[in-house]
Write a protein that holds these residues in place. Structure first.
Motif, PDB file in Angstrom:
ATOM      1  N   MET A   1       0.853  -1.198   0.000  1.00 52.65           N
ATOM      2  CA  MET A   1       0.000   0.000   0.000  1.00 52.65           C
ATOM      3  C   MET A   1       0.884   1.241   0.000  1.00 52.65           C
ATOM      4  N   ARG A   2       0.729   2.081  -1.050  1.00 53.64           N
ATOM      5  CA  ARG A   2       1.530   3.304  -1.111  1.00 53.64           C
ATOM      6  C   ARG A   2       0.799   4.427  -0.382  1.00 53.64           C
ATOM      7  N   GLU A   3       1.545   5.200   0.393  1.00 56.76           N
ATOM      8  CA  GLU A   3       0.963   6.307   1.135  1.00 56.76           C
ATOM      9  C   GLU A   3       1.864   7.519   0.998  1.00 56.76           C
ATOM     10  N   PHE A   4       1.247   8.710   0.898  1.00 55.87           N
ATOM     11  CA  PHE A   4       2.024   9.932   0.743  1.00 55.87           C
ATOM     12  C   PHE A   4       1.248  11.062   1.402  1.00 55.87           C
ATOM     13  N   SER A   5       1.969  11.953   2.057  1.00 57.26           N
ATOM     14  CA  SER A   5       1.322  13.117   2.671  1.00 57.26           C
ATOM     15  C   SER A   5       2.223  14.329   2.535  1.00 57.26           C
ATOM     16  N   THR A   6       1.591  15.494   2.536  1.00 60.28           N
ATOM     17  CA  THR A   6       2.311  16.760   2.464  1.00 60.28           C
ATOM     18  C   THR A   6       2.162  17.473   3.797  1.00 60.28           C
ATOM     19  N   PRO A   7       3.250  17.905   4.424  1.00 62.33           N
ATOM     20  CA  PRO A   7       3.137  18.571   5.724  1.00 62.33           C
ATOM     21  C   PRO A   7       2.246  19.802   5.644  1.00 62.33           C
ATOM     22  N   ALA A   8       1.504  20.040   6.694  1.00 59.35           N
ATOM     23  CA  ALA A   8       0.669  21.242   6.750  1.00 59.35           C
ATOM     24  C   ALA A   8       1.552  22.478   6.827  1.00 59.35           C
ATOM     25  N   THR A 396      -1.659  13.792 -14.334  1.00 58.21           N
ATOM     26  CA  THR A 396      -1.956  13.561 -12.924  1.00 58.21           C
ATOM     27  C   THR A 396      -2.809  14.704 -12.390  1.00 58.21           C
ATOM     28  N   VAL A 397      -3.330  14.518 -11.188  1.00 58.30           N
ATOM     29  CA  VAL A 397      -4.079  15.586 -10.522  1.00 58.30           C
ATOM     30  C   VAL A 397      -3.229  16.231  -9.433  1.00 58.30           C
ATOM     31  N   GLY A 398      -1.925  16.053  -9.535  1.00 55.30           N
ATOM     32  CA  GLY A 398      -1.006  16.722  -8.626  1.00 55.30           C
ATOM     33  C   GLY A 398      -0.752  15.968  -7.340  1.00 55.30           C
ATOM     34  N   ARG A 399      -0.035  16.647  -6.452  1.00 55.84           N
ATOM     35  CA  ARG A 399       0.289  16.083  -5.140  1.00 55.84           C
ATOM     36  C   ARG A 399      -0.780  16.481  -4.123  1.00 55.84           C
ATOM     37  N   PRO A 400      -0.851  15.767  -2.994  1.00 56.56           N
ATOM     38  CA  PRO A 400      -1.756  16.190  -1.920  1.00 56.56           C
ATOM     39  C   PRO A 400      -1.422  17.615  -1.478  1.00 56.56           C
ATOM     40  N   LEU A 401      -2.441  18.402  -1.213  1.00 58.14           N
ATOM     41  CA  LEU A 401      -2.240  19.749  -0.698  1.00 58.14           C
ATOM     42  C   LEU A 401      -1.685  19.673   0.724  1.00 58.14           C
ATOM     43  N   PRO A 402      -1.080  20.743   1.215  1.00 60.86           N
ATOM     44  CA  PRO A 402      -0.512  20.718   2.566  1.00 60.86           C
ATOM     45  C   PRO A 402      -1.527  20.261   3.618  1.00 60.86           C
ATOM     46  N   GLY A 403      -1.099  19.330   4.444  1.00 59.45           N
ATOM     47  CA  GLY A 403      -1.965  18.815   5.496  1.00 59.45           C
ATOM     48  C   GLY A 403      -2.850  17.662   5.071  1.00 59.45           C
ATOM     49  N   VAL A 404      -2.727  17.227   3.813  1.00 47.54           N
ATOM     50  CA  VAL A 404      -3.560  16.145   3.285  1.00 47.54           C
ATOM     51  C   VAL A 404      -2.708  14.897   3.076  1.00 47.54           C
ATOM     52  N   GLY A 405      -3.246  13.750   3.439  1.00 48.10           N
ATOM     53  CA  GLY A 405      -2.573  12.473   3.205  1.00 48.10           C
ATOM     54  C   GLY A 405      -3.366  11.636   2.228  1.00 48.10           C
ATOM     55  N   VAL A 406      -2.681  10.834   1.416  1.00 50.46           N
ATOM     56  CA  VAL A 406      -3.336   9.956   0.459  1.00 50.46           C
ATOM     57  C   VAL A 406      -2.800   8.544   0.634  1.00 50.46           C
TER      58      VAL A 406
END
Length: 595
Positions: A1-8, A396-406
């Protein structure tokens, strides 16, 4: 399972609700032009002080009319300045807005008003109330106001009603807003059944705006930034841009005149615009038609090829010198005309709601107007991922916005977490969209090593052909819609021996095509014209180039009527209601397999 998040984004500011923004701007920079209002054919500036005064006056009228904190109020209108005033005035009065699409059918409006428990309705015109039959009007809606009422507009009437109240009546209610308080009830578009109520809190919407402003700072921090909204403000994506613009001090305008949109864009002169794929498809098709009519069709086609090759070369990290030279030629001729359609200062566009398609995305970026695709849901506050000017990967629809995890679940479903994600649907305990802190989107996708998200289809819409091959219909459908003649496409094949498609034509494009052919068939006869079928076959062949042979479309058919929102086949955000189309065209689908 791949997971990625952008710091808030780091912030030392005390939590401040969006509801306070007009009043904070009025105190901080009263003369700053916060909005522009189209009056008598001209864009008139609206200062921060003037906007805050307007919001405050209308909010007083709502309070004086008996609107209490937590009351639901329906807002049934097109995109216009009044909507922004009312959006903030309802919050200032402590109320919860229930946005309704201007094109919504009376039965749907009545159901949403009843389901939300709305006590009042603000509609655009008195005639709209007539559309709500007496037997359909919810008993709880005891107050009605109309924006275009000849006897007095809603904003003027409310201002008069509340003029005796002190300003403290507003500041007191604003001071009581907490992050967990309800802010707006957004009803889903109903692609899979009856709309569901997404209850977003003030904490949700504020977190969504904070993430958008941080992740897309290059758009909102440009010199004299401005944007013209022309998408329905009943859609969470458009409202997110509205809220973000007001918080960032970006000059905001509104337009509901699609026929005169080009002229308004030139006059308003935005630095970025928000659209859905169909907007950018139509702009491209119109430019192509104009070029053909002027005898410059070949030049436009070559410019298109060069733009796409140039954009792909940017992805590869190297643009060959001959390609740069050829690109420079069209930069002096064709490309400026493409960009000028959105305003002389427009440098970026944001697209959401559906996939744009790689070809069109590469064309616009190569022509100097990058279309930044993003992804979001009402359940997630409007935006969860986005490409940005400095971090853009086409397809692509880009990276997660700050504070969001996928996270990608084992079945391929995309899951998201973050403060903008709602807690669940109202009155719908059976549908647990959020489990373990993760929003289950129903969309399938991939996340690459850099965190860019790619949407591959809907979980419940994946087709499993008789041979066991899993096929994403949305990928093929978006490739088909690139062709000017095709407005919508429905790819079928679940449990069938091969993949097929039903095509709905664009009436305007078809009329233009038919005018150049003799004899010219009428729309209902289009599916039998061999010349048209040959043209559409080329579109199908082009779409098939992007998939394996097992996934390719073997047969297609043209439906006899165009699919539309009025006909019930499309949602107000122009998404296909697959179940409705399949039910209405059962015989057409069967005809693909039994001829």
């Amino acid at each position: 399972m791949r997971e990625f998040s952008t710091p808030a984004a780091d912030s030392t500011d005390r939590w401040t609700p969006l509801a306070a923004d007009p009043h904070l701007w009025a105190a901080r920079a009263p003369h700053h032009t916060l909005l522009s209002r189209h009056l008598a054919g001209r864009w008139e500036p609206v200062s921060a002080a003037a906007f805050a005064d307007h919001v405050r006056a209308v909010a007083k009228g709502l309070i004086a009319s008996g609107i209490r904190p937590g009351d639901r109020v329906g807002l049934w209108s097109s995109t216009r300045y009044d909507w922004s005033v009312l959006d903030y005035a309802l919050w200032a009065a402590g109320a919860v807005s229930v946005p309704l699409y201007e094109t919504a059918q009376p039965a749907e409006v009545a159901w949403i008003l009843a389901d939300s428990g709305a006590v009042a309705l603000i509609a655009e015109h008195p005639s709209w109330a007539v559309r709500l039959a007496e037997e359909e009007r919810p008993d709880g809606v005891v107050r009605h106001w109309f924006l275009d009422d000849p006897s007095g507009s809603a904003l003027d009437l409310l201002t008069g009603t509340g003029k005796h109240l002190p300003d403290a009546a507003i500041s007191d209610r604003l001071a009581t807003i907490e992050p967990g308080d309800a802010a707006t009830d957004i009803y889903t578009s109903g692609t899979t059944g009856r709309p569901k109520s997404c209850q977003l809190t003030h904490g949700n919407v504020t977190a969504a705006v904070t993430a958008a402003l941080s992740g897309e700072s290059e758009l909102f921090d440009a010199p004299e930034p401005a944007t013209l909204l022309f998408l329905p403000l009943a859609h969470i994506f458009a409202r997110l841009i509205q809220w973000s613009a007001v918080r960032a001090g970006v000059r905001l305008g509104h337009s509901n005149e699609i026929g005169g949109l080009s002229a308004q864009l030139r006059d308003f002169d935005p630095t970025f615009v928000l659209g859905v794929p169909r907007i950018f498809e139509r702009a491209y098709n119109t430019a192509s038609q104009v070029a053909v009519a002027d005898g410059k069709g070949s030049r436009f086609d070559r410019a298109t090829t060069v733009a796409i090759r140039y954009s792909r070369a940017l992805d590869a990290g190297r643009v060959p010198l001959p390609l740069r030279a050829e690109h420079a030629v069209y930069e002096r001729t064709v490309f400026p005309e493409i960009r000028a359609a959105f305003g002389e200062r427009c440098r970026f566009a944001i697209s959401g709601g559906a996939p744009l398609g790689d070809r069109l995305a590469h064309f616009y970026r190569g022509a100097g107007l990058p279309v930044l695709e993003g992804y979001g849901l009402s359940e997630g506050g409007g935006a969860l991922t986005a490409n940005s000017p400095s971090s853009h990967k086409v397809g692509t629809v880009g990276r997660p916005l700050p504070g969001v995890g996928v996270r990608v679940a084992d079945n391929g479903e995309l899951l998201f977490s973050g403060q903008s994600v709602f807690s669940g649907y109202a009155h719908n305990d059976a549908d647990q969209a959020v489990r373990g802190g993760w929003l289950h989107t129903g969309d399938c996708g991939e996340v690459d090593e850099e965190g860019f998200v790619r949407i591959t289809g809907r979980l419940e819409e994946l087709l499993v052909a008789a041979g066991g091959k899993r096929v994403s219909p949305t990928h093929l459908e978006e490739r088909l819609r690139v062709h000017p003649l095709i407005a919508q496409a429905l790819v079928v094949g679940d449990g069938r021996p091969f993949v097929g498609a039903l095509l709905s034509l664009d009436p305007e494009e078809y009329t233009a095509w038919a005018a150049t052919h003799d004899p010219s068939p009428t729309y209902p006869q289009a599916g039998h014209d061999l010349r048209l079928l040959a043209e559409l076959q080329r579109a199908v062949d082009a779409a098939n180039l992007g998939v394996s042979e097992a996934e390719s479309i073997r047969r297609f058919s043209v439906v006899a009527t165009a699919w539309s929102e009025e006909g019930g086949e499309l949602t107000p955000s122009l998404k296909l209601r697959r179940s409705v189309v399949l039910r209405a065209h059962r015989d057409d689908v069967e005809g693909l397999y039994f001829r």
